[in-house]
Enzyme design. Sequence first.
Site, PDB file in Angstrom:
ATOM      1  N   LYS A 262       0.844  -1.191   0.000  1.00 28.76           N
ATOM      2  CA  LYS A 262       0.000   0.000   0.000  1.00 28.76           C
ATOM      3  C   LYS A 262       0.882   1.244   0.000  1.00 28.76           C
ATOM      4  O   LYS A 262       1.874   1.304   0.740  1.00 28.76           O
ATOM      5  CB  LYS A 262      -0.907  -0.031   1.228  1.00 28.76           C
ATOM      6  CG  LYS A 262      -1.918   1.100   1.330  1.00 28.76           C
ATOM      7  CD  LYS A 262      -2.821   0.867   2.552  1.00 28.76           C
ATOM      8  CE  LYS A 262      -3.844   1.963   2.732  1.00 28.76           C
ATOM      9  NZ  LYS A 262      -4.733   1.677   3.893  1.00 28.76           N
TER      10      LYS A 262
ATOM     11  N   SER B 281      -9.380   1.585   3.096  1.00 24.08           N
ATOM     12  CA  SER B 281      -8.602   2.390   2.179  1.00 24.08           C
ATOM     13  C   SER B 281      -7.608   1.561   1.378  1.00 24.08           C
ATOM     14  O   SER B 281      -7.044   2.030   0.389  1.00 24.08           O
ATOM     15  CB  SER B 281      -7.862   3.490   2.944  1.00 24.08           C
ATOM     16  OG  SER B 281      -6.982   2.936   3.908  1.00 24.08           O
TER      17      SER B 281
ATOM     18  N   SER C 281      -9.647  -0.648   7.346  1.00 26.65           N
ATOM     19  CA  SER C 281      -9.096  -0.653   5.987  1.00 26.65           C
ATOM     20  C   SER C 281      -8.413  -1.957   5.599  1.00 26.65           C
ATOM     21  O   SER C 281      -8.158  -2.180   4.416  1.00 26.65           O
ATOM     22  CB  SER C 281      -8.107   0.504   5.822  1.00 26.65           C
ATOM     23  OG  SER C 281      -8.765   1.741   5.973  1.00 26.65           O
TER      24      SER C 281
END
Length: 591
Positions: A73, A147, A171
């Site tokens: 990420k 996210s 997330s």
Amino acid sequence: MTVPTGWTLSEWQYAYGKAQLDPKTTLGELRDTLSADDPVWIHIVSQAELDAQIATLTSPSEQPLFGIPFVVKDNIDVAGLPTTAACPSYSYTAKQDATTVARLKAAGAIVLAKTNLDQFATGLVGTRSPYGVVPNSFNPDYVSGGSSSGSAVAVARGLVPFSLGTDTAGSGRVPAGFNNIVGLKPTKGRFSIQGVVPACKSLDCVSVFALTVDDADTVASVLEGFDPADGYSRQPPHSARYWSSQPCFGVPERHDWFGDSEAQRAWEASLEKLQADGVELVPIDFTPMQTLAQLLYGGPWVAERHAAIAEFMAEHAEEMNPVVRGIIEQAQNFSATDAYRAEYARADLARAIQTAMAEVDALLVPTAPRLPTIAQVEADPVGVNSQLGTWTNFVNLADCSALALPAGIRADGLPFGITLIAPAWQDRALTDFGRHWEAIAPWKRGATDLQLPAPNAPSKAPRDHVRLAVVGAHLSGMPLNHQLTERHARLVARTHTAPTYRLYALPDTTPPKPGLIRADEGASIIVELWDIPVDQFGSFVALVPAPLGIGTLTLDDGREVKGFICEGAAVKGARDITELGGWRAFIESRS
């Protein structure tokens, strides 16, 4: 050979171990399949960046993740690559790896790309990024969840076997539930957050996405460990604890599915499957959880988000995603006094939650109450996002661990997921049950059409445990079994010794006990295998009276485990009960 798709860690390891794969060739071809036009990616490594990593590989025997690709990420630093947090004007080139990335690289894993996310890890939808909306891996009309959207979809599409996300409010769980994969959210401080762009630094966790529970746990074992460079890093307080074979889960008394009847039906089907398997489900009032959840975005924790990027916002607020900016700008509504008052409320609510959880092994919730379309999120970006955090937002505030698991495909073809939530440092109990759920309710690998590999029975005790063979009064249901269960030991299997033992009924013992002796002419004796925490093993051994002791037994499959043995002199004159095959048969014959 073709580029591997949907492989698990064990399949990558097997292929490298058999010298079927060359890392440079295989990973180069895999990198070439990634497209810069795909909204999953923010940065794909260059061939030179890939070659530099491959040059550090040693061998599969030395590196447990040798040559295995993963993605990260893009709020987690990878040395030499840009970190954007999905905000181009925020971008910087990382000087060193985040601790989590460094540990994976040291184990031989190879970074292929940085993935898209809701900007500054603020969102549960996967739509708040200038690099594009990341669509659901099953149906592009639906959100992928955020996210950690790109990291989840990369695994679900079978491009890599695992990825790193982050989880502050859900997330690492919501995208797992929306894409039919496993999402492991560790206890805060179990994995280092050094090198992570903060969302709420006091709550942030690096999370793991994988196709199987085993793979998520394997990656977690590489990531865990105290990091003195991280002020929030923690040491586990004790050896791992596991649940019984028929655990008790607390489930919400009331639900709001926000019109998603397919999610409701999938939830009810999951509960039926668990109950059929012997799991006890206890309805619990989730009011404290919901009240605590509202503090995350409705209280001064938004000021912690502002603290992470205050200097950047002062100069570049207009360059941020407007929804994200609007959320973080709420920080100006809270004072330091508000922050302390909210912390006091958090502590009280967390204590109430922990008290309620003490009555069950874990909480069981839907990972999310609905799976919205992209259009629905665009029409109400804050409202829908808030709904998705119904069962996730409170978890880090209450200092819990969590594991998101696939739970079937709905009638509309979309995935549904459940999440188990346990107190801090119950991570391994979660993954242990997750393996069981995977065995009784197997799923396909993400959005691919590939079946999961057949589960392997654990051949040895978990970390921080001793596998112990019991043969007599400590068998399940026998008078001394409580000495195991009160030390959090758990029954693993019923099996036999090698055919080189004789069993005797010892005279004048209370309660009655057998003596197991190795012999040239013997037989296989029934034993139970129990895993007992290392920190409890010494106190258990101290209870074993002479002439018994703990030594090493050989099982019928050749494994050696700790187990009960007896002094040879003690069986003189004792009744030989070997022909009965085990102690339980002897007790039954007496009655």
